[in-house]
Design an enzyme around this catalytic site. Structure first.
Site, PDB file in Angstrom:
ATOM      1  N   CYS A   2      67.665  51.005  89.845  1.00  0.00           N
ATOM      2  CA  CYS A   2      68.234  51.731  91.090  1.00  0.00           C
ATOM      3  C   CYS A   2      67.896  53.337  90.982  1.00  0.00           C
ATOM      4  O   CYS A   2      67.158  53.674  90.174  1.00  0.00           O
ATOM      5  CB  CYS A   2      69.880  51.813  90.666  1.00  0.00           C
ATOM      6  SG  CYS A   2      70.650  50.012  90.264  1.00  0.00           S
ATOM      7  N   ARG A  27      61.004  51.409  94.942  1.00  0.00           N
ATOM      8  CA  ARG A  27      61.346  50.796  93.977  1.00  0.00           C
ATOM      9  C   ARG A  27      62.151  49.509  94.096  1.00  0.00           C
ATOM     10  O   ARG A  27      62.436  48.657  93.262  1.00  0.00           O
ATOM     11  CB  ARG A  27      62.351  51.694  93.238  1.00  0.00           C
ATOM     12  CG  ARG A  27      61.773  53.052  92.560  1.00  0.00           C
ATOM     13  CD  ARG A  27      62.746  54.056  92.044  1.00  0.00           C
ATOM     14  NE  ARG A  27      63.585  53.472  91.270  1.00  0.00           N
ATOM     15  CZ  ARG A  27      63.565  54.062  89.958  1.00  0.00           C
ATOM     16  NH1 ARG A  27      62.944  55.101  89.840  1.00  0.00           N
ATOM     17  NH2 ARG A  27      64.401  53.750  88.996  1.00  0.00           N
ATOM     18  N   TRP A  74      69.347  48.270  93.011  1.00  0.00           N
ATOM     19  CA  TRP A  74      69.022  47.075  92.854  1.00  0.00           C
ATOM     20  C   TRP A  74      69.889  46.126  91.954  1.00  0.00           C
ATOM     21  O   TRP A  74      70.201  46.378  90.919  1.00  0.00           O
ATOM     22  CB  TRP A  74      67.717  47.113  92.169  1.00  0.00           C
ATOM     23  CG  TRP A  74      66.892  46.064  91.228  1.00  0.00           C
ATOM     24  CD1 TRP A  74      67.074  45.337  90.167  1.00  0.00           C
ATOM     25  CD2 TRP A  74      65.817  45.438  92.076  1.00  0.00           C
ATOM     26  NE1 TRP A  74      66.235  44.451  90.085  1.00  0.00           N
ATOM     27  CE2 TRP A  74      65.473  44.332  91.024  1.00  0.00           C
ATOM     28  CE3 TRP A  74      65.168  45.513  93.074  1.00  0.00           C
ATOM     29  CZ2 TRP A  74      64.273  43.373  91.384  1.00  0.00           C
ATOM     30  CZ3 TRP A  74      64.048  44.591  93.690  1.00  0.00           C
ATOM     31  CH2 TRP A  74      63.817  43.478  92.505  1.00  0.00           C
ATOM     32  N   ASN A  98      72.593  53.750  87.023  1.00  0.00           N
ATOM     33  CA  ASN A  98      71.369  52.894  86.945  1.00  0.00           C
ATOM     34  C   ASN A  98      71.427  52.299  85.425  1.00  0.00           C
ATOM     35  O   ASN A  98      71.767  52.905  84.497  1.00  0.00           O
ATOM     36  CB  ASN A  98      70.004  54.178  87.104  1.00  0.00           C
ATOM     37  CG  ASN A  98      68.870  53.226  87.039  1.00  0.00           C
ATOM     38  OD1 ASN A  98      68.880  51.591  87.214  1.00  0.00           O
ATOM     39  ND2 ASN A  98      67.821  53.722  87.208  1.00  0.00           N
ATOM     40  N   GLY A  99      71.204  50.871  85.389  1.00  0.00           N
ATOM     41  CA  GLY A  99      71.200  50.436  84.047  1.00  0.00           C
ATOM     42  C   GLY A  99      72.085  49.316  84.066  1.00  0.00           C
ATOM     43  O   GLY A  99      72.676  48.656  84.856  1.00  0.00           O
ATOM     44  N   GLU A 481      46.339  32.406  83.119  1.00  0.00           N
ATOM     45  CA  GLU A 481      46.960  33.412  83.532  1.00  0.00           C
ATOM     46  C   GLU A 481      45.810  34.683  83.671  1.00  0.00           C
ATOM     47  O   GLU A 481      45.667  35.256  84.644  1.00  0.00           O
ATOM     48  CB  GLU A 481      47.983  33.853  82.865  1.00  0.00           C
ATOM     49  CG  GLU A 481      48.696  35.256  83.300  1.00  0.00           C
ATOM     50  CD  GLU A 481      49.338  35.303  84.563  1.00  0.00           C
ATOM     51  OE1 GLU A 481      49.400  34.282  85.659  1.00  0.00           O
ATOM     52  OE2 GLU A 481      49.589  36.558  85.152  1.00  0.00           O
ATOM     53  N   LYS A 485      44.542  36.494  87.024  1.00  0.00           N
ATOM     54  CA  LYS A 485      44.918  38.300  87.149  1.00  0.00           C
ATOM     55  C   LYS A 485      43.443  38.554  87.642  1.00  0.00           C
ATOM     56  O   LYS A 485      43.205  39.509  88.390  1.00  0.00           O
ATOM     57  CB  LYS A 485      45.266  38.656  85.838  1.00  0.00           C
ATOM     58  CG  LYS A 485      46.639  38.458  85.472  1.00  0.00           C
ATOM     59  CD  LYS A 485      47.747  39.500  86.174  1.00  0.00           C
ATOM     60  CE  LYS A 485      48.476  39.166  87.367  1.00  0.00           C
ATOM     61  NZ  LYS A 485      49.011  37.727  87.552  1.00  0.00           N
ATOM     62  N   GLU A 488      42.434  37.277  91.413  1.00  0.00           N
ATOM     63  CA  GLU A 488      43.387  37.997  92.369  1.00  0.00           C
ATOM     64  C   GLU A 488      43.083  39.491  92.589  1.00  0.00           C
ATOM     65  O   GLU A 488      43.309  39.992  93.793  1.00  0.00           O
ATOM     66  CB  GLU A 488      44.770  37.445  92.322  1.00  0.00           C
ATOM     67  CG  GLU A 488      45.421  38.147  91.083  1.00  0.00           C
ATOM     68  CD  GLU A 488      46.821  37.789  91.304  1.00  0.00           C
ATOM     69  OE1 GLU A 488      47.379  37.646  92.376  1.00  0.00           O
ATOM     70  OE2 GLU A 488      47.321  37.721  90.198  1.00  0.00           O
ATOM     71  N   HIS A 504      33.812  18.848  78.100  1.00  0.00           N
ATOM     72  CA  HIS A 504      33.829  17.660  79.266  1.00  0.00           C
ATOM     73  C   HIS A 504      33.360  18.367  80.488  1.00  0.00           C
ATOM     74  O   HIS A 504      33.922  17.966  81.537  1.00  0.00           O
ATOM     75  CB  HIS A 504      35.097  17.123  79.371  1.00  0.00           C
ATOM     76  CG  HIS A 504      35.853  16.576  78.032  1.00  0.00           C
ATOM     77  ND1 HIS A 504      35.290  15.413  77.546  1.00  0.00           N
ATOM     78  CD2 HIS A 504      36.470  16.945  76.931  1.00  0.00           C
ATOM     79  CE1 HIS A 504      35.726  15.122  76.302  1.00  0.00           C
ATOM     80  NE2 HIS A 504      36.341  16.177  75.949  1.00  0.00           N
ATOM     81  N   LYS A 603      52.985  39.771  98.178  1.00  0.00           N
ATOM     82  CA  LYS A 603      53.877  39.872  96.917  1.00  0.00           C
ATOM     83  C   LYS A 603      54.571  38.459  96.942  1.00  0.00           C
ATOM     84  O   LYS A 603      54.969  37.990  95.904  1.00  0.00           O
ATOM     85  CB  LYS A 603      54.869  41.102  96.975  1.00  0.00           C
ATOM     86  CG  LYS A 603      55.426  41.204  95.934  1.00  0.00           C
ATOM     87  CD  LYS A 603      54.553  41.160  94.536  1.00  0.00           C
ATOM     88  CE  LYS A 603      55.431  41.071  93.177  1.00  0.00           C
ATOM     89  NZ  LYS A 603      54.631  40.987  92.075  1.00  0.00           N
TER      90      LYS A 603
END
Ligand code: AGP
Length: 608
Positions: A2, A27, A74, A98-99, A481, A485, A488, A504, A603
């Site tokens: 937050c 944020r 958030w 916040n938390g 992955e 990364k 992209e 192979h 996103k």
């Protein structure tokens, strides 16, 4: 995570608060609110959605005053709504937070026993009641707040107003950031420097376990124990945009570095070390999970790689047959599902169209759906039968990093949870794995400390046109992955491959122009992967090996060695990922691409 702002001075507080919250919009949030001292009481305005809704509300129902607090939420506990938006009031006390308060349910129950009633689903409202109880009993705001913070377990930064103390704010910090901005006859409180950078660059940083009493002409720091704290302010030279990135050049690098804290926050309140068990309150009613005869993991992109790790781990630790499918493929075939099948969908945004469609397909066929999401109350979270949230905080950069490693963290917690309930994981086995899990954030921190060495390697190989990434077993998904990364964010072609599959076909690609990144943990398949490395080396491949077991033998074969700390083999996927994230970042940075907003990418892919 937050956004918090507080103001004590002589100017129009609500304007300063809203403008400050706008500086924190990057944020991510789902609701917002402000409170000011006005005509002897505290006026509050809150709304669901974006700050423009709050501005509209303030035009319709203005509030005045020169002291106040503001918040963007958030959601973690309690869905996004006006009732759950901050600030929260109890009696004469108004709080923003916040938390995550881990013990809020028992605190809430005790307050209810003492006759308190609640208007929200949040952990924050509990704090306002606890402080109000104390000021009602005669304590002043500072002492009341100091007494309450000792009762709170978890992570919190709070800013508190008391109707009878209209000239001050009290802030307290534990685990999530709080800064104090020093002005001329005015002072500020914020969760993040950008919120107050338009007004001052003189900043006091609160440390964990500290409080601040803030008036327009004085800031008094103390510890939760009541000891005074003397601290010199620092002058911040950042421009506002750099400040949003916490001083990092890109959100991606900031979020790579946020991973230790994100993993801590995701594990918070979910590990029962004494009982060698995991607590997932979200699954309290999901008894169908431990009885599952089969799990089907479905997602897209990086989340799909997490699914692959999940398959390996759930089969290994919980002995549940598991399979993985791309969401776009799953929804196109005619999957065989029944009530014994659990569909596990993973999605950072909770809005990916293909994954959402897969949930619908599974529901139509009678399968239960467990979601792992990072956004509370997102579409996928709402449609699932149960959801476990990663607490990674908003992930701004398009390339997913902290969401991925917290997805793996949730999968580890889930595997232990299910295995213990299926009676296939002994208490000592669970204890050992949990201990390694608890140590994971510090191991990630150690990986991040090798950033400069990885930057050098990135510059050395930054002109290569093709990369090959090889991994075996539970680390094969990490090869995928790492390749994703790189491609992209740097637009360099890269392929991830199962190390055993290289001979192979892909071995035809090997020459001195193709760097080959080999994931080589000292695990049960080390020798086989070492053989693959030698096959690459004998064809002139330039090997970059990522390993928890550097050795002279490896130095003879590899061009570069990127070491990581050793850990439980099941947890190494997290540690091996970190160097690959940094390698991709610095190659992209070297090639000058738009690291945070790569071309053609979104996103959240909400279209099919
Ligand atoms: C990951 O770096 C990419 N941005 C992309 O593959 C992403 O993982 C995928 O689109 C899934 O998104 P989700 O987790 O929000 O569902």
């Amino acid at each position: 995570m937050c956004g918090i702002i507080g103001y004590v001075g002589d100017r129009d507080a609500s304007f300063i608060l809203v403008q400050g919250l706008k500086r924190l919009e990057y944020r991510g949030y789902d609701s917002a609110g402000v409170a000011t001292f006005q005509d002897g009481s505290i006026a509050i305005r809150r709304c669901l959605g974006k700050l423009e809704n709050l501005e509209r509300l303030l035009r319709e129902a203005p509030i005045s005053g020169t002291v106040g607090i503001g918040h963007t939420r958030w959601a973690t506990h309690g869905r996004p709504s006006e009732q759950n938006a901050h600030p929260h009031r109890a009696g004469k006390i108004v709080v923003i937070h916040n938390g995550i308060i881990e013990n809020y349910l028992e605190l809430r129950a005790a307050l209810a026993d003492r006759g308190r009633t609640f208007s929200s689903e949040t952990d924050t409202e509990v704090i306002s009641h606890l402080i109000d109880e104390r000021v009602q009993s005669g304590q002043d705001l500072v002492h009341a707040t100091r007494s309450v913070v000792h009762e709170l377990e978890g992570s919190f930064s709070i800013v508190v107003m008391h109707e009878d103390s209209p000239d001050r704010l009290v802030a307290a910090k534990s685990a999530t950031p709080i800064v104090i901005g020093l002005g001329e006859n005015e002072n500020f409180v914020a969760s993040d420097i950008p919120a107050i950078l338009d007004h001052t660059r003189r900043i006091l940083f609160l440390e964990d376990g500290e409080m601040a009493e803030v008036t327009r002409d004085r800031v008094t720091l103390s510890t939760f124990a009541g000891d005074p704290v003397a601290r010199e302010p620092r002058t911040v030279a950042w421009d506002p945009v750099t400040a949003q990135k916490g001083g990092y050049r890109h959100f991606l690098l900031k979020e790579i570095h946020e991973q230790p804290q994100a993993i801590i926050d995701t594990m918070r309140g979910r590990i029962l070390q004494e009982q060698s068990d995991v607590s997932l309150d979200e699954l309290a009613k999901a008894d169908w999970l431990a009885q599952a005869r089969r799990m089907v993991f479905v997602a897209c992109g990086t989340a799909w790689h997490a699914c692959l790790v999940g398959k390996y781990f759930l089969e290994h630790i919980a002995r549940i047959p598991a399979e993985v499918d791309y969401a776009s493929e799953f929804r196109s075939r005619d999957p065989v599902l029944d009530e014994g099948t659990v569909l596990v969908v993973i999605s950072q945004s909770g809005e990916t169209a293909d994954t959402l469609a897969a949930v619908e397909t599974a529901r139509e066929r009678g399968a239960k759906v467990l979601a792992i999401c990072n956004v509370v109350d997102s579409s996928i979270a709402r449609k699932a039968d149960a959801v476990i949230y990663t607490h990674a905080g908003p992930e701004i950069s398009v390339a997913s990093t902290k969401a991925f490693t917290t997805q793996l963290t949730v999968l580890y917690l889930l595997g232990i949870y299910v295995a213990r309930r299926r009676g296939v994981l002994s208490e000592p086995g669970a204890h050992a794995l949990i201990q390694d899990l608890v140590n994971l954030p510090s191991h990630v921190e150690q990986c991040l400390k090798r950033e400069r060495a990885i930057e050098k390697v990135a510059k050395k190989y930054g002109n290569a046109r093709d990369f090959l990434y090889l991994g075996r077993g539970i680390n094969f998904p990490i090869a995928l992955e790492g390749a994703l990364k790189l491609k992209e964010i740097s637009y360099v072609h890269a392929e991830g491959y199962a190390a055993g599959e290289m001979k192979h076909g892909p071995i035809a690609l090997i020459n001195e122009e193709v760097p080959v990144v080999v994931l080589l943990p000292k695990d049960a398949v080390y020798q086989k992967s070492l053989s693959n490395m030698k096959e690459v080396e004998s064809r002139g491949g330039r090997i970059i090996v990522v390993t928890d077991a550097p050795s002279p033998e490896l130095e003879d074969i590899a061009w570069e060695i990127l070491p990581v700390p050793t850990s439980n083999p099941c947890l190494l996927p997290v540690l091996l990922t970190i160097p690959l994230q940094l390698l991709a970042y610095y190659i992209a940075d070297y090639r000058g691409t738009d690291v945070d907003q790569p071309r053609n990418l979104a996103k959240s892919v909400t279209v099919e």
